[in-house]
Structures are given as C-alpha cells and as structure tokens.
Enzyme design. Structure first.
Site, PDB file in Angstrom:
ATOM      1  N   CYS A  24       0.327 -18.544  -2.474  1.00  0.00           N
ATOM      2  CA  CYS A  24       0.520 -19.445  -1.342  1.00  0.00           C
ATOM      3  C   CYS A  24      -0.791 -19.526  -0.578  1.00  0.00           C
ATOM      4  CB  CYS A  24       1.668 -18.971  -0.460  1.00  0.00           C
ATOM      5  SG  CYS A  24       1.405 -17.365   0.293  1.00  0.00           S
ATOM      6  N   HIS A 605     -13.758  18.466   3.264  1.00  0.00           N
ATOM      7  CA  HIS A 605     -13.234  18.556   4.617  1.00  0.00           C
ATOM      8  C   HIS A 605     -12.584  19.923   4.787  1.00  0.00           C
ATOM      9  CE1 HIS A 605     -11.028  17.656   8.298  1.00  0.00           C
ATOM     10  NE2 HIS A 605     -11.759  16.562   8.417  1.00  0.00           N
TER      11      HIS A 605
END
Length: 686
Positions: A24, A605
């Site tokens: 679309c 981390h």
C-alpha cells in the site's frame, strides 16, 4: 536497499512461504503460508523497516514508509523470487480453506477489501486534490473567481483535469475491487461505466423520454424516475459515488465465478462477460445503485445531524477516533462517506475535523524529532524527519504511526490532547468544509472553508501535541534504558551519537562520547593470523548463558546483535576476547567496545544497569584508542559491589556489525574459561 529486500524476504520465510505479496502507500502486505515463522523483533531491526504488524489469517504487514515501492520492486527482483513459482489459484484456494478463519479474520478480510479498493488510487486522488488546492489559492488571491457563472476557457479545462478523477472514481474503485476479488477487472469497470454514459444520464431528460418524470424534493434537489416496462428506474448522478462499486463487485464476483464453473472453457471469453452484463448491469441500475446512494446519504445525514446539532462534540469525536481507526484500516468507511457527501451535496464536513487528528499526529512526530535532535539520536531523527515530511507535505500519517507512535505508546495520550484542542477550535468556529476529497497537508489548507478556522484548528492541534511530547517525553523509563543500551552498541560500532538522554549517572560517559575527535592515529599493525581470526574467546571465567536468557530486552531480543552472556566467577577480571582496538571505554568502566583485527565489532556490557553505579566497583585498565591483544585486561571488577547494589552481574558480549559477516555461532551454555572460544563468526559469502 538491496540488503533490506533480502533480509525482509528471509525474515518472512522466503519465496516458498509467500502466497500473495502486494503493498500500500507505506506498507508491504504479505499473505503467508505460515506466519508463525516470522519473528517480529527480527523484522523491526532490519534497516529501513519502521514496524511490523502481524494480522490474523497468516497475513503480515511490514511498514516501510515512502520507500515502499522501491523495496517492493527490489524484493520482486531478487533472484530467489524470480526463480520461484507463483502460487496458483488452486494453491491459494486450498490455503484459504485450510485456515481457521475466525471473526477477526473475516473482519480483516472485509477491511482489506475496502483498503485494496482505494489504496492504488491514493496517488491520483492526491494529484487531483493539489490541482484543486492550486485553484483555491488563485481564488483566495482574487486572481480568478472559480465560482463565477462565466469562467475563462483555461479554467474550464483545468476543472476537467481534477474532475476526471472524482467523476470516474466509481469506475476506478470497481477496477481495484474486481482485482481484489480475482475477477476480470474490466468487467466490473464496464458495469459502473454504464451508469456514467451520456445515454444513461440522458434518460433524465423528460422532454426526450415520455416515461421520465422529474420532481423536486424538500431539499430542492431534482429527482427523476423513468420506467422500463413496468419497472421504475431511479435516475441518479453516479459520478463520484463509491458505495455503488463496493456493493456491486462482491455480487458480480459470485456471478462471474459461478459462470466460469459452468460455461465451457472454449467459449468463456465471450459468454462469461456477456451473461455477467445481462445480469449485473440491470441489477445495479435498478437496485444496487439506488440502495448504495440511500445508504451513503443515510449515513451522511446522521453525521450531518450530529454536526448540525452539536458541532463541537462532532469536531472533537472525529479526530479522537481516527488515531484508533487508521492503524487497523478501519478509516476507509469514513473516507467513503466523505466522497459520498461530496457526490450528493457538493461538500464534506468530516475532513475538516479529521485535519485536527492529522496535524496532532504530525505535531507529536515533530516533538519526537526535536527530542531526537537534542539527544543526538541518529536513528530516531531519521525516522521522525522522514515521517514528518510525508505528513506535512503528503498528508500521510502511516510513517508516523508505525515508525514512532505505535512503538512508544506514551505518545497516544499526548497526541490525543492535540486532537481535542484542534477539534475544539474547529467546533467553536462552527466547522470547516471542503468541496473535494483531499489529503490534509500544508498544501491543501486553501481548499477548506472557512480557511481561517481550519488553519487555527490544525495549528492548535500541531502545537499542542508538539509541546506535550517535548515536555513529557515519548518514552517510558524502560524504553529510555533500551535506547541507552542501543546507543552504547552503536558507539561500539563507531556509528552512533552520544547517549544524551541517559540517566544522570551516565553524564561522564556522554561527555566522553561528545568530546571532539583527536587527530587520527596511524592504523594499528596486526599479524596476518589476527586479521584472519574470526573467533572470540570468553572475556571472563564463569558460566556461559544463552543471550536469550538475559533479563534485558535489548540484549535478549538480539536487537544489539548476536552473541553470548557470562555469569562471572567470583574473582573474574574482564579481558579482551581478541586482538583489536578499543573503540569505546566509558569512564564508568561498565562497558567496552572493541574492533577486532579481522573487523568484528564487539560490545561487552559488564552487568545490567551498572551504569547507575557511576564507576563504583570498576577499575578500567584501557582507554579509547588503545590496542589490545587477546587476554589483555580491560577492567577489574568488584562483583560484590554490584551484587550488594542489587544489580545483575550477567555480562553479555555481542557482535554489533553482524551484517558484514555470515553466520555467527555462539557456544553452548556451560562452564567457560578465559581461553575458551565462545563465538565463531563466518565470513560473508561473496
């Protein structure tokens, strides 16, 4: 975009999993054999993808934005798509029968029918509305009087340009609806065009046809009826009437497909259209057409009554409901009503308040853009700037909705405030009308009357939503944390801006990230063995854990990249998993980024949310720009400090530039030492 196309195709299960594929204005639309194979997080982390929308019935939508046509073409041009065979009609039918289609699936199918009947017409509707906007500007500047009884020939010709779209709109809708229901689209188009011919409209001339009588109703509108034999035929102007094809085509599809089953195949080309015309053309003229106009006028009259008796309530309701209708595709019935109002009365009163919703949407996006510039969030800045441009100049809200608003639900109440204020202004001004269907953008403001009321309304909606987002932010605390971690990962890849939106404890890290770059140092010298090494060893001793088991959305979902996590041993130090260069070293000591000699970018981390410790328990041993060898100490950590503060010690190590390589394979969970290989990276195939 080629990588984007291939990644999307892979994410939906490849060509063999696709039954039907279209697009679309902003979205790729898939009908899949098995939608359960699609991982939403994987799709949304593909470059160029704004969002993913799973639907019932194995339908799946992927939001791209303004580049959707290019991505659609690139997917179709991929070798695997070209070599694959398209599903036959029998395959499609069998797949449809095999689905357990509940009420939601039927509702999806209904609104998909509406959407696909209108969607391809958006460009021509936008083009026609801009021609009208141009004429409205000329009229406002008193260059030409577009409503004069006598107009110049050039204006008459320009009027034919935009009217061509709106007058023949029913035929265009019939074409799309017929394609959607898998019948010859020209048959559906011809049925509608039969109602638009001079021969049909000429039946209203009572002087030419003795069977025709015309009366004037209470509204002052002339209505004519003629008789074909003893059957009365109501004569209406069907130009612009979109309800007619929407009701006619499903009935035509039943007749057409039924005839295909019983008419011999060697004469179907002649007799299927012929018999279809003989049945459906009179049925449309005598029953479906008048019924469609009655339905459209009835719905329009109901809304007109509310607008006439409670204009403020009406002007607030319309912009409030649109943010919930558009994401579901449920706004098409209202759009059809707008077109029906214009066709029957010459003007529409719904689009004015609808503009308050659109500009509240764009105002919220502008607020996000402002914050992303302030916070130096490159990804969000690109998303918001593209969405804002599509909105302000095209009147298209989907890039804002799917790229931002539906991802950050705090935006909705902030945006609705703008909808209410904008609708209130328009309601107090007694509403705003337009005599054509337009996309509510900056370029179409002149087509609304009174323009001052409409302009003030959309300005109020935009400004209110903008200020609400700027003052109250669009992210929850958790989303801010995820964004902060993503920035750290991007920084590890030497591609992201600093984490300006981080918590106060991260100010030192942000300060370093924003520091001006020093003069580039000579490229480090690594051995040929190191340059060819695509393995990563464990950054610490402990227990290897699957990344998906990490209690952090950004790592567990793979959004920051594939890899592993380690639950550290009691006195483990954090070491380099490869030869390389330190690209990120926060002063807080909680995270490090490295680029290996072979080009693998890594983020380590240490613990979860440990940035909040502001460096307590961490002793950094390297700085940004340092060259390290495998096994060199990056940081010493007092794990007890982390535990006593209530933070998890689990330490992820992820590859942040996975797209430059082939398969990335983590080791199996279990005990691990500092010399053990925990991640193997394969080179990308040529």
């Amino acid at each position: 975009m080629s990588n984007t196309a291939q990644e999307i195709l892979d994410a939906v299960g490849g060509p063999d999993n696709i039954i039907h594929f279209t697009h679309c204005a902003t979205r790729l639309r898939f009908e899949l054999r098995d939608a359960s194979v699609v991982d939403k997080d994987t799709v949304e982390n593909i470059d160029g993808v704004l969002g993913a929308v799973p639907q019932s019935g194995d339908r799946y939508q992927i939001v791209i934005g303004g580049a959707v046509q290019s991505v659609f073409n690139e997917i179709n041009n991929l070798p695997s798509m070209k070599s694959g065979t398209a599903a036959s009609n029998d395959d499609v039918k069998a797949a449809a029968r095999a689905k357990a289609r509940g009420k939601n699936a039927l509702v999806d199918a209904f609104f998909e029918y509406l959407s696909d009947s209108f969607r391809p017409l958006l460009p021509v509707l936008l083009g026609a509305s801009l021609i009208l906007a141009f004429l409205a500007v000329l009229d406002a500047l008193h260059i030409v009087d577009t409503r004069a009884e006598t107009i110049p020939a050039w204006l008459g010709y320009v009027n034919s340009m935009w009217r061509a779209v709106f007058y023949f709109l029913p035929a265009m809708v019939a074409y799309n609806a017929s394609k959607k229901l898998d019948i010859d689209p020209w048959v559906g188009t011809a049925v509608i065009l039969s109602l638009l011919t001079p021969n049909f409209t000429g039946l209203s001339n009572a002087a030419s046809f003795a069977e025709t009588t015309c009366t004037t109703n209470a509204l002052g509108t002339e209505q004519c009826v003629t008789h074909i034999g003893s059957l009365p035929l109501q004569l209406s102007d069907y130009g612009g009437q979109v309800f007619v094809p929407l009701l006619m085509v499903p009935l035509l599809a039943l007749i057409y497909k039924g005839l295909k089953k019983i008419v011999p195949s060697n004469v179907q080309m002649v007799f299927v259209p012929f018999i279809s015309f003989i049945i459906i053309m009179p049925l449309t003229a005598f029953l479906i057409g008048p019924l469609s106009i009655w339905i459209g006028n009835g719905l329009g009259s109901g809304l007109a009554w509310l607008n006439g008796h409670a204009p403020i309530v009406f002007a607030i309701i319309i912009p409030i409901i649109y943010p919930f209708l558009v994401p579901l595709g449920l706004h098409w019935p209202l759009n059809a009503l707008q077109l029906a109002n214009i066709a029957s009365t010459g003007s529409d009163f719904i689009q004015g308040p609808m503009g308050a919703w659109n500009f509240a949407c764009f105002g919220a996006t502008a607020g996000v853009l402002f914050l992303s510039i302030r916070d130096r969030d490159t990804d969000m800045r690109q998303t918001a700037s593209g969405a804002l441009a599509a909105g302000l100049f095209g009147g298209i809200s989907e890039p804002s909705l799917y790229g931002i608003h539906l991802r950050f639900k705090r935006i909705y109440p902030l945006m609705l405030t703008g909808c209410v204020i904008g609708g209130l202004v328009i309601g107090i001004g007694d509403g705003a009308t337009t005599n054509t269907f337009v996309f509510t953008s900056l370029l179409t403001i002149p087509v609304f009357t009174p323009m001052a009321v409409y302009g003030l309304g959309i300005l109020a909606a935009f400004t209110t939503a903008f200020l609400m987002v700027v003052f109250f932010d669009y992210r929850t605390k958790e989303q801010k944390a995820v964004a902060r971690e993503k920035k750290e990962a991007m920084k590890a890849g030497v591609s992201a801006a600093p984490a300006a939106a981080a918590a106060p404890a991260d100010e030192d890290a942000a300060a370093e990230a924003t520091a001006p770059a020093t003069e580039a140092a000579p490229a480090p010298s690594f051995s040929d063995e190191a340059k060819a090494d695509l393995t990563l060893t464990s950054p610490m001793a402990g227990e290897l854990v699957a990344l998906s088991d990490v209690n952090d959305e950004a790592f567990a979902s793979g959004a920051l990249g594939p890899g592993i996590a380690i639950s550290p041993a009691a006195h483990a130090v954090v070491i380099a998993p490869c030869d390389g260069k330190v690209t990120v070293a926060y002063p807080t000591g909680h995270a490090y980024g490295l680029k290996s000699a072979s080009g693998v970018q890594i983020l380590i981390h240490i613990g979860m949310d440990t940035v909040k410790l502001d460096g307590k328990g961490f002793t950094p041993r390297v700085s940004k720009g340092d060259i390290v060898k495998r096994g060199d100490v990056l940081a010493e950590v007092d794990w007890d400090v982390i535990r006593e503060a209530g933070y998890d010690t689990i330490t992820p190590m992820v590859v942040t530039n996975k797209k430059k390589f082939g398969e990335i394979t983590p080791a199996a969970p279990g005990p691990v030492g500092i010399s053990d290989t925990v991640v193997t990276v394969a080179p990308k195939e040529a």
